[in-house]
Design a protein around this motif. Structure first.
Motif, short mmCIF file in Angstrom:
data_model
loop_
_atom_site.label_atom_id
_atom_site.label_comp_id
_atom_site.label_asym_id
_atom_site.label_seq_id
_atom_site.Cartn_x
_atom_site.Cartn_y
_atom_site.Cartn_z
N SER A 56 5.87 -5.33 74.50
CA SER A 56 6.30 -6.18 76.49
C SER A 56 5.21 -7.57 76.57
O SER A 56 5.26 -8.53 76.06
CB SER A 56 6.88 -6.02 77.51
OG SER A 56 7.96 -5.33 77.55
N GLU A 66 10.78 -9.96 79.64
CA GLU A 66 9.58 -9.20 79.55
C GLU A 66 10.39 -8.04 80.80
O GLU A 66 10.50 -6.75 80.54
CB GLU A 66 8.68 -9.04 78.71
CG GLU A 66 8.66 -9.57 77.53
CD GLU A 66 9.47 -8.75 76.71
OE1 GLU A 66 9.38 -7.50 76.83
OE2 GLU A 66 10.29 -9.08 75.72
N ASN A 112 4.91 -9.58 73.03
CA ASN A 112 5.84 -10.36 72.66
C ASN A 112 5.12 -10.81 73.20
O ASN A 112 5.70 -12.62 73.30
CB ASN A 112 7.25 -9.64 73.17
CG ASN A 112 7.61 -8.95 72.79
OD1 ASN A 112 7.33 -8.59 71.11
ND2 ASN A 112 8.59 -8.19 72.50
#
Length: 199
Positions: free
Chosen positions: A104, A189, A107
């Motif tokens: 996460s 996220e 990302n």
């Protein structure tokens, strides 16, 4: 994929997996893909760049592609994580949770960096377009007390103005687009990690 409203009427949508993004405004759309960029007006007519550049189709509340951008905001009634929570009878190990958290974080960093680059591109080009004529006029007028308006001074002023205002535009554009996308990506996220039992 991240889709979020930068300011009212201006939406950023990006897909960090294939490197495509677009900024949609009431006046037109900027689309970018690896090695390509295109600007079209509000009616979809190409104005600049490669007209074959494909944009990103935004997601609706259920994570499906839709022509209308979905606002990615924790207070928005149409915001939901795209990924469904993982259903498993076995609880996750701490190592699995750590892997999910690291994924996460990666990302968020990818989306933030990608959005910042797109914003910097828009800000730099816009700043150069504004700075060139301002610098040309200023540079040309600066020679008036001694000489008539000098074309060389006007050209030099254009270059300096484009560089100065364009450089400022890079910073402002990167921040204006990158910060909201980074926040939206972080919220997404976190919600996904929470839904999957990682936090």
């Amino acid at each position: 994929m991240i889709s979020t409203t930068i300011i009212p009427g201006v939406t950023y949508t990006g897909d960090s997996k294939d490197g495509r993004a677009q900024i949609t405004t009431p006046w037109g759309t900027l689309r970018t893909a690896p090695g390509q960029a295109a600007i079209s007006d509000a009616n979809g007519h190409p104005l600049f760049g490669n007209p074959q550049t494909t944009g990103v189709t935004p997601l609706d509340a259920q994570g499906r592609t839709t022509p209308a951008p979905a606002t990615l905001s924790p207070t928005s009634s149409n915001w939901h994580p795209v990924d469904e929570p993982e259903k498993s009878g076995k609880p996750k190990t701490q190592a699995q949770k750590n892997d999910d958290i690291q994924s996460s974080i990666n990302n968020v960093a990818t989306n933030f960096g990608f959005a910042t680059a797109v914003g910097a591109f828009v800000g730099g080009v816009s700043g150069a377009v504004i700075g060139c004529p301002v610098g040309a006029v200023t540079g040309g007028l600066a020679t008036l007390p001694v000489f008539p308006v000098s074309p060389v001074a006007a050209v030099l002023g254009c270059v300096l103005g484009a560089g100065a205002v364009g450089g400022l535009g890079v910073i402002i554009g990167g921040a204006v687009v990158g910060v909201p996308v980074g926040i939206a990506s972080g919220i997404y996220e976190y919600q996904r990690l929470h839904a999957n039992g990682d936090v």
